[in-house]
Design a protein around this motif. Structure first.
Motif, PDB file in Angstrom:
ATOM      1  N   UNK A   8       0.638  -1.059  -0.003  1.00 28.58           N
ATOM      2  CA  UNK A   8       0.051   0.094  -0.035  1.00 28.58           C
ATOM      3  C   UNK A   8       1.020   1.186   0.071  1.00 28.58           C
ATOM      4  N   UNK A   9       2.073   1.184  -0.118  1.00 29.38           N
ATOM      5  CA  UNK A   9       2.993   2.073  -0.097  1.00 29.38           C
ATOM      6  C   UNK A   9       3.228   2.555  -1.703  1.00 29.38           C
ATOM      7  N   UNK A  10       3.790   3.624  -1.860  1.00 26.51           N
ATOM      8  CA  UNK A  10       4.104   4.305  -3.105  1.00 26.51           C
ATOM      9  C   UNK A  10       5.535   3.386  -3.572  1.00 26.51           C
ATOM     10  N   UNK A  11       5.080   2.128  -3.898  1.00 25.91           N
ATOM     11  CA  UNK A  11       6.063   0.975  -4.202  1.00 25.91           C
ATOM     12  C   UNK A  11       7.028   1.534  -5.543  1.00 25.91           C
ATOM     13  N   UNK A  12       6.551   2.424  -6.349  1.00 24.80           N
ATOM     14  CA  UNK A  12       7.483   2.682  -7.343  1.00 24.80           C
ATOM     15  C   UNK A  12       8.583   3.511  -7.312  1.00 24.80           C
ATOM     16  N   UNK A  13       8.328   4.336  -5.866  1.00 23.86           N
ATOM     17  CA  UNK A  13       9.471   5.263  -5.496  1.00 23.86           C
ATOM     18  C   UNK A  13      10.282   4.712  -4.467  1.00 23.86           C
ATOM     19  N   UNK A  14      10.293   3.333  -4.123  1.00 22.37           N
ATOM     20  CA  UNK A  14      10.992   2.659  -3.060  1.00 22.37           C
ATOM     21  C   UNK A  14      12.088   1.877  -3.731  1.00 22.37           C
ATOM     22  N   UNK A  15      13.442   2.403  -3.241  1.00 22.92           N
ATOM     23  CA  UNK A  15      14.522   1.438  -3.694  1.00 22.92           C
ATOM     24  C   UNK A  15      14.485   0.043  -3.014  1.00 22.92           C
ATOM     25  N   UNK A  16      13.803  -0.897  -3.617  1.00 28.32           N
ATOM     26  CA  UNK A  16      13.386  -2.329  -3.208  1.00 28.32           C
ATOM     27  C   UNK A  16      14.569  -2.989  -2.531  1.00 28.32           C
ATOM     28  N   UNK A  17      15.710  -2.922  -3.582  1.00 29.74           N
ATOM     29  CA  UNK A  17      16.857  -3.582  -3.264  1.00 29.74           C
ATOM     30  C   UNK A  17      17.521  -3.275  -1.975  1.00 29.74           C
ATOM     31  N   UNK A  18      17.598  -1.819  -1.825  1.00 27.00           N
ATOM     32  CA  UNK A  18      18.093  -1.368  -0.508  1.00 27.00           C
ATOM     33  C   UNK A  18      17.195  -1.743   0.742  1.00 27.00           C
ATOM     34  N   UNK A  19      16.025  -1.127   0.568  1.00 26.39           N
ATOM     35  CA  UNK A  19      14.931  -1.635   1.487  1.00 26.39           C
ATOM     36  C   UNK A  19      14.711  -2.973   2.195  1.00 26.39           C
ATOM     37  N   UNK A  20      15.000  -3.866   1.069  1.00 27.41           N
ATOM     38  CA  UNK A  20      14.665  -5.375   1.427  1.00 27.41           C
ATOM     39  C   UNK A  20      15.823  -5.624   2.524  1.00 27.41           C
ATOM     40  N   UNK A  21      17.184  -5.338   2.334  1.00 29.10           N
ATOM     41  CA  UNK A  21      17.944  -5.861   3.641  1.00 29.10           C
ATOM     42  C   UNK A  21      17.558  -4.801   4.902  1.00 29.10           C
ATOM     43  N   UNK A  22      17.101  -3.808   4.770  1.00 30.95           N
ATOM     44  CA  UNK A  22      16.609  -3.159   6.015  1.00 30.95           C
ATOM     45  C   UNK A  22      15.584  -3.802   6.540  1.00 30.95           C
ATOM     46  N   UNK A  23      14.746  -4.420   5.692  1.00 29.07           N
ATOM     47  CA  UNK A  23      13.309  -4.905   6.417  1.00 29.07           C
ATOM     48  C   UNK A  23      13.894  -6.222   6.888  1.00 29.07           C
ATOM     49  N   UNK A  24      14.599  -7.064   6.283  1.00 27.40           N
ATOM     50  CA  UNK A  24      14.968  -8.242   6.890  1.00 27.40           C
ATOM     51  C   UNK A  24      15.632  -8.248   8.224  1.00 27.40           C
ATOM     52  N   UNK A  25      16.517  -7.378   8.274  1.00 24.29           N
ATOM     53  CA  UNK A  25      17.253  -7.182   9.620  1.00 24.29           C
ATOM     54  C   UNK A  25      16.641  -6.352  10.710  1.00 24.29           C
ATOM     55  N   UNK A  26      15.542  -5.742  10.339  1.00 23.30           N
ATOM     56  CA  UNK A  26      14.519  -5.240  11.436  1.00 23.30           C
ATOM     57  C   UNK A  26      13.625  -5.830  11.643  1.00 23.30           C
ATOM     58  N   UNK A  27      13.273  -6.972  10.865  1.00 21.30           N
ATOM     59  CA  UNK A  27      12.216  -7.690  11.223  1.00 21.30           C
ATOM     60  C   UNK A  27      12.355  -9.004  11.650  1.00 21.30           C
ATOM     61  N   UNK A  28      13.547  -9.250  12.091  1.00 21.80           N
ATOM     62  CA  UNK A  28      13.920 -10.631  12.701  1.00 21.80           C
ATOM     63  C   UNK A  28      13.052 -11.293  13.648  1.00 21.80           C
ATOM     64  N   UNK A  29      12.192 -10.706  14.563  1.00 21.61           N
ATOM     65  CA  UNK A  29      11.026 -11.410  15.411  1.00 21.61           C
ATOM     66  C   UNK A  29      10.007 -11.795  14.674  1.00 21.61           C
ATOM     67  N   UNK A  30       9.771 -10.851  13.572  1.00 19.52           N
ATOM     68  CA  UNK A  30       8.434 -11.260  12.677  1.00 19.52           C
ATOM     69  C   UNK A  30       8.852 -12.500  12.079  1.00 19.52           C
ATOM     70  N   UNK A  31      10.232 -12.523  11.287  1.00 19.47           N
ATOM     71  CA  UNK A  31      10.348 -13.739  10.549  1.00 19.47           C
ATOM     72  C   UNK A  31      10.383 -15.022  11.270  1.00 19.47           C
ATOM     73  N   UNK A  32      10.952 -14.972  12.575  1.00 17.51           N
ATOM     74  CA  UNK A  32      10.897 -16.128  13.281  1.00 17.51           C
ATOM     75  C   UNK A  32       9.714 -16.658  13.822  1.00 17.51           C
ATOM     76  N   UNK A  33       8.814 -15.627  13.908  1.00 14.23           N
ATOM     77  CA  UNK A  33       7.266 -15.864  14.428  1.00 14.23           C
ATOM     78  C   UNK A  33       6.648 -16.770  13.477  1.00 14.23           C
TER      79      UNK A  33
END
Length: 126
Positions: A8-33
């Motif tokens: 639901x975000x303005x996905x076309x303006x996101x640098x997905x490659x950069x954002x992905x790494x930040x997302x994974x490392x910032x969402x460790x608990x969610x991934x383990x859940x």
């Protein structure tokens, strides 16, 4: 999970490659859940894993193992639950190639599941 989070975000303006790494490392608990989906008290309770990247193959194998489920693949082939959420050029290889820390975290954390279910992890670990 990453693209669903950004749907639901303005996905076309996101640098997905950069954002992905930040997302994974910032969402460790969610991934383990996610382990709670197929584990009870740390024990795997899955009889058959249907892998997203091998969906048709795994459903076909399940139909062979359980003939009473014949036609299941045909039923699922019409579903488009997340269609259009992930851009075609957003490949696992591309994301992991530029996010080695995220790739290493995923591999180390989920090593047992990756090996047991033969999930594909691109770019060999060094």
């Amino acid at each position: 999970m990453y693209f669903w989070h950004h749907r639901n975000k303005n996905a076309n303006k996101i640098d997905h490659v950069k954002e992905f790494g930040e997302f994974v490392l910032g969402a460790k608990n969610s991934l383990i859940d996610n382990n709670s989906i197929y584990e009870i008290d740390g024990t795997d309770i899955i009889d058959v894993m249907i892998r997203y990247d091998r969906f048709e193959e795994d459903i076909s194998n399940l139909e062979s193992m359980r003939p009473e489920l014949s036609g299941l693949l045909e039923t699922f082939q019409g579903l488009t639950a997340k269609k259009g959420i992930r851009p075609k050029e957003a490949t696992v290889e591309e994301f992991f190639k530029h996010n080695l820390s995220a790739r290493d975290y995923i591999y180390q954390t989920f090593r047992d599941q990756i090996q047991k279910y033969k999930f594909y992890v691109p770019i060999a670990l060094r």
